[in-house]
Structure formats: structure tokens, C-alpha cells
Design a protein around this motif. Sequence first.
Motif, PDB file in Angstrom:
ATOM      1  N   ASN A  17      -5.274   5.915  -1.452  1.00 41.88           N
ATOM      2  CA  ASN A  17      -4.167   4.954  -1.381  1.00 41.88           C
ATOM      3  C   ASN A  17      -4.007   4.207  -2.689  1.00 41.88           C
ATOM      4  N   HIS A  25      -7.456   3.075  -4.059  1.00 46.06           N
ATOM      5  CA  HIS A  25      -8.502   2.848  -3.062  1.00 46.06           C
ATOM      6  C   HIS A  25      -8.774   4.204  -2.432  1.00 46.06           C
ATOM      7  N   THR A  84     -15.620   2.870  -0.020  1.00 45.72           N
ATOM      8  CA  THR A  84     -14.287   2.821  -0.627  1.00 45.72           C
ATOM      9  C   THR A  84     -14.463   2.538  -2.108  1.00 45.72           C
ATOM     10  N   LYS A 142      -2.897   0.346  -4.101  1.00 47.76           N
ATOM     11  CA  LYS A 142      -2.727  -1.051  -3.670  1.00 47.76           C
ATOM     12  C   LYS A 142      -2.329  -1.893  -4.853  1.00 47.76           C
ATOM     13  N   LYS A 191      -4.082  -0.393  -8.478  1.00 43.81           N
ATOM     14  CA  LYS A 191      -5.374   0.277  -8.311  1.00 43.81           C
ATOM     15  C   LYS A 191      -5.321   1.326  -7.212  1.00 43.81           C
ATOM     16  N   THR A 238       0.850  -1.191   0.000  1.00 43.69           N
ATOM     17  CA  THR A 238       0.000   0.000   0.000  1.00 43.69           C
ATOM     18  C   THR A 238       0.886   1.241   0.000  1.00 43.69           C
ATOM     19  N   GLU A 275     -12.849   1.585  -5.532  1.00 39.95           N
ATOM     20  CA  GLU A 275     -11.664   0.897  -6.037  1.00 39.95           C
ATOM     21  C   GLU A 275     -11.562   1.180  -7.532  1.00 39.95           C
ATOM     22  N   ILE A 276     -10.406   1.691  -7.953  1.00 44.25           N
ATOM     23  CA  ILE A 276     -10.222   2.078  -9.348  1.00 44.25           C
ATOM     24  C   ILE A 276      -8.988   1.377  -9.908  1.00 44.25           C
ATOM     25  N   PRO A 277      -9.180   0.321 -10.688  1.00 37.19           N
ATOM     26  CA  PRO A 277      -8.029  -0.323 -11.338  1.00 37.19           C
ATOM     27  C   PRO A 277      -7.379   0.635 -12.337  1.00 37.19           C
ATOM     28  N   LYS A 331     -11.320   6.321   0.058  1.00 39.87           N
ATOM     29  CA  LYS A 331     -12.423   6.319   1.016  1.00 39.87           C
ATOM     30  C   LYS A 331     -13.050   7.698   0.982  1.00 39.87           C
TER      31      LYS A 331
END
Length: 176
Positions: free
Chosen positions: A174, A88, A124, A176, A86, A16, A126-128, A90
Motif C-alpha cells: 500500500n 507500507h 509491516t 500512505k 511512503k 491509502t 514502512e518505506i518513505p 505487510k
Amino acid sequence: MKIFLILITFVLIQTTMTLFNFNTTADITNWKIVDDVVMGGRSSGLFNLNKEGHGVFEGRVSLENNGGFSMVQYTFDSKKVDNFSKFHIKLKGDGKAYQFRVKTSNNDYYSYVFSFETNKEWETIEIPFNNMYPAFRGRKLDAENYPGKKIEMIAFLIGNKKAESFKLEIESINLK
């Protein structure tokens, strides 16, 4: 045994990368508003920290004078991100659609874009990386999606082709 533990610790640390973690003492001086006023529009966005320490991007989008967007962007020294795949994020939205944008270089004329809907709850997103397409002034470019090698700017934009007020709270961003 010590070398093995150090290696495991290094691998865990690298899973991360925090781009920004908002809190009551966060320095938000590198977060800047860019509204459609740069092109004659009349939208107005603000960015600040609330009492809980969340970043708050809020304001009003206007369609006057061919306007229609407000953006908050964060620039930083180049970060190598090829060990990640990706984002992340929040956040808590207002039920409206937003875009998350990335630039590999602050000198690029285009951004890589991902659109998302908010649901009025903390969530949250999540965006690849490979789902972020290149775009310039709202037009998709004929080029590869975000390659995920480096990054120098991230941004949130609202521009739903209607006059509306908006509010997006951000807790953390973040990789990941």
C-alpha cells in the motif's frame, strides 16, 4: 452537510492506495520473475500464491557464472502517487535481506531501491519515498532519491552476494 460528508469521505479514501492485495483469488499474471540467467547466472526464483492467499517469492540464488540475484517484479499502468509519501508492505521473510524497488516508468534503465532485513515474523515494512535511492546494476547513481510523482513497476530482489535459498511471503503493498 452532504457535501461536507462527501468531502471527508474523499479525503479518507485518498489516505491509502492499494498497489496489490494478495488473496486466494488474486490475479498474479503481471508478476514476473527476472533471474540472473539474463546475464548467464544460474539463480532460480518462483512466484505463486500459497493456500492462505499470500504471494510467495522463493527459490535459490546461485553465484555460478557470475550470478547472484533473483527478482520478482509487478508492472502496471502508470499511477499518480504524489498524494502519498511512503510504502507500507505487510510481509513475512526468512531472516534474510531483500530490496524493494520502484520504477517511475517501465522504460527507465534504473530503479529506486530500499534495502530491508526480515525477521521471520509477519511485519509491516514502512518505506518513505525519500529513502529510496536510484541504482543501476547494484551501483548507486548520482541523482535525486525517488521523487514520488508516479509509479509503473514495483519489485522485490534478493542478492546478498552468497548462494542461498530464500522465501518471502507478501500480504499487501500500500501507499500512505
